[in-house]
Design an enzyme around this catalytic site. Structure first.
Site, PDB file in Angstrom:
ATOM      1  N   THR A 113      -3.733   5.884  -3.152  1.00  0.00           N
ATOM      2  CA  THR A 113      -2.282   5.817  -3.331  1.00  0.00           C
ATOM      3  C   THR A 113      -1.806   6.720  -4.472  1.00  0.00           C
ATOM      4  O   THR A 113      -2.581   7.018  -5.393  1.00  0.00           O
ATOM      5  CB  THR A 113      -1.888   4.348  -3.639  1.00  0.00           C
ATOM      6  OG1 THR A 113      -0.547   4.310  -4.094  1.00  0.00           O
ATOM      7  CG2 THR A 113      -2.761   3.740  -4.728  1.00  0.00           C
ATOM      8  N   ASP A 114      -0.529   7.090  -4.423  1.00  0.00           N
ATOM      9  CA  ASP A 114       0.060   7.845  -5.541  1.00  0.00           C
ATOM     10  C   ASP A 114       0.234   6.962  -6.780  1.00  0.00           C
ATOM     11  O   ASP A 114       0.447   7.475  -7.879  1.00  0.00           O
ATOM     12  CB  ASP A 114       1.408   8.462  -5.132  1.00  0.00           C
ATOM     13  CG  ASP A 114       2.454   7.462  -4.669  1.00  0.00           C
ATOM     14  OD1 ASP A 114       2.167   6.253  -4.627  1.00  0.00           O
ATOM     15  OD2 ASP A 114       3.581   7.891  -4.343  1.00  0.00           O
ATOM     16  N   GLU A 115       0.136   5.633  -6.600  1.00  0.00           N
ATOM     17  CA  GLU A 115       0.410   4.732  -7.724  1.00  0.00           C
ATOM     18  C   GLU A 115      -0.630   4.859  -8.837  1.00  0.00           C
ATOM     19  O   GLU A 115      -0.399   4.433  -9.961  1.00  0.00           O
ATOM     20  CB  GLU A 115       0.523   3.277  -7.232  1.00  0.00           C
ATOM     21  CG  GLU A 115       1.556   3.178  -6.124  1.00  0.00           C
ATOM     22  CD  GLU A 115       2.005   1.771  -5.778  1.00  0.00           C
ATOM     23  OE1 GLU A 115       1.862   0.856  -6.612  1.00  0.00           O
ATOM     24  OE2 GLU A 115       2.527   1.603  -4.667  1.00  0.00           O
TER      25      GLU A 115
ATOM     26  N   TYR B  85      -2.828  -3.753  -8.975  1.00  0.00           N
ATOM     27  CA  TYR B  85      -3.124  -3.053  -7.714  1.00  0.00           C
ATOM     28  C   TYR B  85      -3.521  -1.604  -7.989  1.00  0.00           C
ATOM     29  O   TYR B  85      -4.593  -1.146  -7.566  1.00  0.00           O
ATOM     30  CB  TYR B  85      -1.907  -3.102  -6.776  1.00  0.00           C
ATOM     31  CG  TYR B  85      -1.973  -2.074  -5.655  1.00  0.00           C
ATOM     32  CD1 TYR B  85      -2.949  -2.164  -4.664  1.00  0.00           C
ATOM     33  CD2 TYR B  85      -1.068  -0.997  -5.594  1.00  0.00           C
ATOM     34  CE1 TYR B  85      -3.029  -1.211  -3.646  1.00  0.00           C
ATOM     35  CE2 TYR B  85      -1.146  -0.046  -4.580  1.00  0.00           C
ATOM     36  CZ  TYR B  85      -2.127  -0.161  -3.614  1.00  0.00           C
ATOM     37  OH  TYR B  85      -2.207   0.783  -2.612  1.00  0.00           O
TER      38      TYR B  85
ATOM     39  N   LYS C 104      -7.120   0.397  -7.425  1.00  0.00           N
ATOM     40  CA  LYS C 104      -7.276   1.574  -6.562  1.00  0.00           C
ATOM     41  C   LYS C 104      -7.812   2.754  -7.381  1.00  0.00           C
ATOM     42  O   LYS C 104      -8.649   3.525  -6.902  1.00  0.00           O
ATOM     43  CB  LYS C 104      -5.938   1.955  -5.919  1.00  0.00           C
ATOM     44  CG  LYS C 104      -5.438   1.000  -4.859  1.00  0.00           C
ATOM     45  CD  LYS C 104      -6.324   0.894  -3.634  1.00  0.00           C
ATOM     46  CE  LYS C 104      -6.291   2.124  -2.757  1.00  0.00           C
ATOM     47  NZ  LYS C 104      -7.086   1.918  -1.496  1.00  0.00           N
TER      48      LYS C 104
HETATM   49  P1  NAD Z   1      -2.599  -3.618   4.627  1.00  0.00           P
HETATM   50  O1  NAD Z   1      -2.535  -4.620   3.527  1.00  0.00           O
HETATM   51  O2  NAD Z   1      -1.560  -3.637   5.698  1.00  0.00           O
HETATM   52  O3  NAD Z   1      -4.014  -3.705   5.377  1.00  0.00           O
HETATM   53  C1  NAD Z   1      -5.219  -3.824   4.694  1.00  0.00           C
HETATM   54  C2  NAD Z   1      -6.282  -4.219   5.705  1.00  0.00           C
HETATM   55  O4  NAD Z   1      -7.530  -4.343   4.998  1.00  0.00           O
HETATM   56  C3  NAD Z   1      -6.024  -5.581   6.359  1.00  0.00           C
HETATM   57  O5  NAD Z   1      -6.252  -5.491   7.747  1.00  0.00           O
HETATM   58  C4  NAD Z   1      -7.037  -6.509   5.704  1.00  0.00           C
HETATM   59  O6  NAD Z   1      -7.469  -7.558   6.548  1.00  0.00           O
HETATM   60  C5  NAD Z   1      -8.170  -5.543   5.400  1.00  0.00           C
HETATM   61  N1  NAD Z   1      -9.024  -6.009   4.297  1.00  0.00           N
HETATM   62  C6  NAD Z   1      -8.623  -6.484   3.083  1.00  0.00           C
HETATM   63  N2  NAD Z   1      -9.692  -6.813   2.345  1.00  0.00           N
HETATM   64  C7  NAD Z   1     -10.791  -6.513   3.087  1.00  0.00           C
HETATM   65  C8  NAD Z   1     -12.175  -6.613   2.854  1.00  0.00           C
HETATM   66  N3  NAD Z   1     -12.672  -7.098   1.708  1.00  0.00           N
HETATM   67  N4  NAD Z   1     -13.024  -6.209   3.828  1.00  0.00           N
HETATM   68  C9  NAD Z   1     -12.548  -5.741   5.014  1.00  0.00           C
HETATM   69  N5  NAD Z   1     -11.239  -5.638   5.286  1.00  0.00           N
HETATM   70  C10 NAD Z   1     -10.366  -6.011   4.334  1.00  0.00           C
HETATM   71  O7  NAD Z   1      -2.641  -2.203   3.903  1.00  0.00           O
HETATM   72  P2  NAD Z   1      -2.064  -0.797   4.365  1.00  0.00           P
HETATM   73  O8  NAD Z   1      -0.652  -0.710   3.939  1.00  0.00           O
HETATM   74  O9  NAD Z   1      -2.415  -0.571   5.782  1.00  0.00           O
HETATM   75  O10 NAD Z   1      -2.897   0.164   3.428  1.00  0.00           O
HETATM   76  C11 NAD Z   1      -4.123   0.742   3.862  1.00  0.00           C
HETATM   77  C12 NAD Z   1      -4.683   1.586   2.737  1.00  0.00           C
HETATM   78  O11 NAD Z   1      -3.748   2.577   2.352  1.00  0.00           O
HETATM   79  C13 NAD Z   1      -4.981   0.775   1.455  1.00  0.00           C
HETATM   80  O12 NAD Z   1      -6.174   1.261   0.916  1.00  0.00           O
HETATM   81  C14 NAD Z   1      -3.808   1.094   0.540  1.00  0.00           C
HETATM   82  O13 NAD Z   1      -4.182   1.010  -0.809  1.00  0.00           O
HETATM   83  C15 NAD Z   1      -3.492   2.514   0.954  1.00  0.00           C
HETATM   84  N6  NAD Z   1      -2.095   2.909   0.750  1.00  0.00           N
HETATM   85  C16 NAD Z   1      -1.074   2.214   1.349  1.00  0.00           C
HETATM   86  C17 NAD Z   1       0.240   2.633   1.162  1.00  0.00           C
HETATM   87  C18 NAD Z   1       1.392   1.928   1.820  1.00  0.00           C
HETATM   88  O14 NAD Z   1       2.538   2.328   1.620  1.00  0.00           O
HETATM   89  N7  NAD Z   1       1.167   0.898   2.628  1.00  0.00           N
HETATM   90  C19 NAD Z   1       0.522   3.741   0.364  1.00  0.00           C
HETATM   91  C20 NAD Z   1      -0.548   4.408  -0.239  1.00  0.00           C
HETATM   92  C21 NAD Z   1      -1.846   4.000  -0.021  1.00  0.00           C
HETATM   93  P1  TYD Z   2       6.900  -2.147  -1.989  1.00  0.00           P
HETATM   94  O1  TYD Z   2       7.296  -1.990  -0.555  1.00  0.00           O
HETATM   95  O2  TYD Z   2       6.337  -3.452  -2.437  1.00  0.00           O
HETATM   96  O3  TYD Z   2       5.909  -0.939  -2.308  1.00  0.00           O
HETATM   97  P2  TYD Z   2       5.338  -0.433  -3.771  1.00  0.00           P
HETATM   98  O4  TYD Z   2       5.521  -1.492  -4.764  1.00  0.00           O
HETATM   99  O5  TYD Z   2       3.899  -0.201  -3.436  1.00  0.00           O
HETATM  100  O6  TYD Z   2       6.104   0.824  -4.066  1.00  0.00           O
HETATM  101  O7  TYD Z   2       8.150  -1.831  -2.882  1.00  0.00           O
HETATM  102  C1  TYD Z   2       8.864  -0.609  -2.749  1.00  0.00           C
HETATM  103  C2  TYD Z   2       9.942  -0.608  -3.814  1.00  0.00           C
HETATM  104  O8  TYD Z   2      10.890  -1.625  -3.496  1.00  0.00           O
HETATM  105  C3  TYD Z   2       9.412  -0.951  -5.196  1.00  0.00           C
HETATM  106  O9  TYD Z   2      10.144  -0.199  -6.165  1.00  0.00           O
HETATM  107  C4  TYD Z   2       9.729  -2.427  -5.358  1.00  0.00           C
HETATM  108  C5  TYD Z   2      10.997  -2.589  -4.549  1.00  0.00           C
HETATM  109  N1  TYD Z   2      11.189  -3.909  -3.915  1.00  0.00           N
HETATM  110  C6  TYD Z   2      12.408  -4.588  -4.055  1.00  0.00           C
HETATM  111  O10 TYD Z   2      13.344  -4.091  -4.722  1.00  0.00           O
HETATM  112  N2  TYD Z   2      12.541  -5.805  -3.467  1.00  0.00           N
HETATM  113  C7  TYD Z   2      11.553  -6.383  -2.741  1.00  0.00           C
HETATM  114  O11 TYD Z   2      11.725  -7.539  -2.245  1.00  0.00           O
HETATM  115  C8  TYD Z   2      10.309  -5.677  -2.580  1.00  0.00           C
HETATM  116  C9  TYD Z   2       9.183  -6.266  -1.796  1.00  0.00           C
HETATM  117  C10 TYD Z   2      10.181  -4.435  -3.179  1.00  0.00           C
END
Ligand code: NAD
Ligand code: TYD
Length: 353
Positions: free
Chosen positions: A133-135, A159, A163
Site C-alpha cells: 500500500t501507499d500508506e 495497519y 504492511k
Molecule cells: P480484504 O480485506 O478485502 O481481503 C483480504 C483477504 O485476505 C480476505 O479474503 C481474508 O480472508 C484474507 N486473509 C486475511 N488474513 C489471512 C491469513 N492469515 N491467511 C490467509 N488469508 C487471509 O483486502 P483487500 O482490500 O482486497 O486488499 C488486498 C491487499 O491489497 C492487502 O494486502 C492490502 O494491504 C492491499 N491494499 C489494499 C488497498 C485497498 O484500497 N483495498 C490499497 C492498497 C493496498
Molecule cells: P478507508 O476507506 O478506510 O481507507 P484508508 O483508511 O485505507 O484510506 O478510508 C478512506 C478515507 O475515508 C480515509 O481518509 C478515512 C475516511 N473515512 C471517513 O471519513 N468515514 C468513514 O466512515 C470511513 C470508513 C473512512
C-alpha cells in the site's frame, strides 16, 4: 501453468482472479483463511470452473502452504492476503501483526523452501509478487510531491506499520536469499466486491439504507483513488515484466478529498436511484469524530510503472465511480449478505448507535 493467489476471496484478490481467468487459461490456486473480509460469494461465477482451486488456509500455515506449492508447482505467488482496514487496526492491532507480519514471514519461508528445490530454469522464471500500500510512506502536506518508490517509509497506523514490516521482509528475502520478488504499493482501490466497511461502499450502502454518511473530521483528507480493475491490470503487468527486487507504485492520478468523494456518490445516486422524497442523499452526510492519527493526504506518483512497463490506468474517477455505484445498485443481494451478522457488531463498535 499455475499461479497461487493468497487472499483471493477478498476485495482485490477476487477481482484479480476473475480478471485473470477471463483473460487466460492458467489455473489459480486460491489460498484464503476466509476472515470476516473473505467471501466466496465474490467468486460465485467461477462455480464449476476447473481453473480455480480454492483452499481454506492461513498463509502462516507453512506446512499446508508448502504442501500446496509442491503439489501444484506454481510459477508465481501473488500475495494479497492481509488484514486491510485501518480503523480495525486501531481497535485491535494484534491480528494485523499476526497476518501481515508473521503470516508474510511464514509464507516467505514456505515459498523459499519450495523455490530452492526448483530446477535452475524454473527458479529463474519464478516470481513472488507482494501487494502493498501507499500508506507505508506516511502522510503528505498539500504541497508535497506525490509518493515515489524512493520515499522513506514512515507508516503511521498499526495497519501501515504492519504492511511496511512485510515489505521489508520481502525485500530482505530477495537481498539475502535471492528470492525473485516484486513489490507493488498502490493507492486506495474502489470497485465491485468492496466490503462496506471502507469509505465508498459504506457510504453507498448507508445512503440507500437511509443512514448517516459518516465523514471523519473535516472531510478534507485526500486519497488517490484507483479503480480495482486498473490495479489488477497493473499487477499482471508487473508480474510479466517487472524487474526483480524492484517496487512499483500504482495509482489512479485521482486525488480527491473525502467530502468530495461522498458528494459525488450522492449526486450519482440522486440520478440513478433517487430517494422517494426527492431530497438529495447529500442530506445524510454527517461529520463525526476524526480517526486517531488520521493521515491527511496520500498521492501516488505512478511515473515509474508507466515509463518502465508502459502501464496507465484506463479509468478516470468519474467513469470508475459511476460503474461502482451501478454495480452496488445491481448487486443488493451481495450487499445484504455481507452486511448481516458480524458486520453489524463492527458498525456498532465504530460508529455507535
Ligand atoms: P480484504 O480485506 O478485502 O481481503 C483480504 C483477504 O485476505 C480476505 O479474503 C481474508 O480472508 C484474507 N486473509 C486475511 N488474513 C489471512 C491469513 N492469515 N491467511 C490467509 N488469508 C487471509 O483486502 P483487500 O482490500 O482486497 O486488499 C488486498 C491487499 O491489497 C492487502 O494486502 C492490502 O494491504 C492491499 N491494499 C489494499 C488497498 C485497498 O484500497 N483495498 C490499497 C492498497 C493496498
Ligand atoms: P478507508 O476507506 O478506510 O481507507 P484508508 O483508511 O485505507 O484510506 O478510508 C478512506 C478515507 O475515508 C480515509 O481518509 C478515512 C475516511 N473515512 C471517513 O471519513 N468515514 C468513514 O466512515 C470511513 C470508513 C473512512
Amino acid at each position: 501453468m499455475t499461479i497461487v493467489v493468497t487472499g483471493g476471496a477478498g476485495f482485490i484478490g477476487s477481482n484479480f482472479i476473475l480478471d485473470w481467468l477471463a483473460l487466460s487459461d492458467e489455473a489459480v490456486i486460491n489460498i484464503d483463511k476466509l476472515t470476516y473480509a473473505g467471501n466466496l460469494e465474490n467468486l460465485q461465477s467461477l462455480t464449476g470452473h476447473n481453473g480455480h482451486v480454492f483452499v481454506r488456509s492461513d498463509i502462516g500455515d507453512t506446512e499446508t502452504v508448502g504442501e500446496l506449492l509442491r503439489t501444484h508447482k506454481p510459477r508465481a505467488v501473488v500475495n494479497f492476503a492481509a488484514e486491510s482496514h485501518v480503523d480495525r487496526s486501531i481497535h485491535g492491532p494484534a491480528d494485523f501483526i499476526e497476518t501481515n507480519v508473521v503470516g508474510t514471514f511464514r509464507l516467505l519461508e514456505a515459498v523459499k523452501s519450495y523455490w530452492t528445490e526448483l530446477s535452475d530454469a524454473d527458479k529463474q522464471a519464478f516470481r513472488f509478487l507482494h501487494v502493498s500500500t501507499d500508506e507505508v510512506y506516511g502522510t503528505l502536506s498539500p504541497t508535497d510531491d506525490a509518493f515515489r518508490e524512493t520515499n522513506r517509509y514512515e507508516p503511521n497506523s498499526p495497519y501501515s506499520a504492519s504492511k511496511a514490516a512485510s515489505d521489508h521482509l520481502v525485500r530482505a528475502y530477495h537481498h539475502t536469499y535471492g528470492l525473485p520478488v516484486l513489490t507493488t504499493n498502490c493507492s486506495n482501490n474502489y470497485g465491485p466486491y468492496h466490503f462496506p466497511e471502507k469509505l465508498i461502499p459504506l457510504c453507498i450502502h448507508n445512503a440507500l439504507s437511509g443512514k448517516p454518511l459518516p465523514i471523519y473530521g473535516d472531510g478534507q483528507q485526500i486519497r488517490d483513488w484507483l479503480y480495482v480493475k486498473d490495479h489488477c491490470s497493473a499487477i499482471r503487468r508487473v508480474l510479466d515484466a517487472g524487474q526483480l527486487g524492484e517496487t512499483y507504485n500504482i495509482g489512479g492520478w485521482n486525488e480527491k478529498a473525502n467530502l468530495e468523494v461522498v458528494e459525488t456518490l450522492c449526486t450519482i445516486l440522486d440520478e440513478l436511484s433517487p430517494r422517494k422524497d426527492r431530497v438529495s442523499y447529500a442530506q445524510q452526510i454527517t461529520f463525526v469524530k476524526d480517526r486517531p492519527g488520521h493521515d491527511r493526504r496520500y498521492a501516488i506518483d505512478a511515473t515509474k510503472i508507466e515509463r518502465e512497463l508502459g502501464w496507465k490506468p484506463a479509468e478516470t474517477f468519474e467513469t470508475g465511480i459511476r460503474k461502482t455505484v451501478q454495480w452496488y445498485l445491481d448487486n443488493q443481494t451481495w450487499v445484504g449478505n455481507v452486511t448481516s451478522g458480524a458486520y453489524q457488531n463492527w458498525v456498532g463498535q465504530q460508529y455507535g448507535a
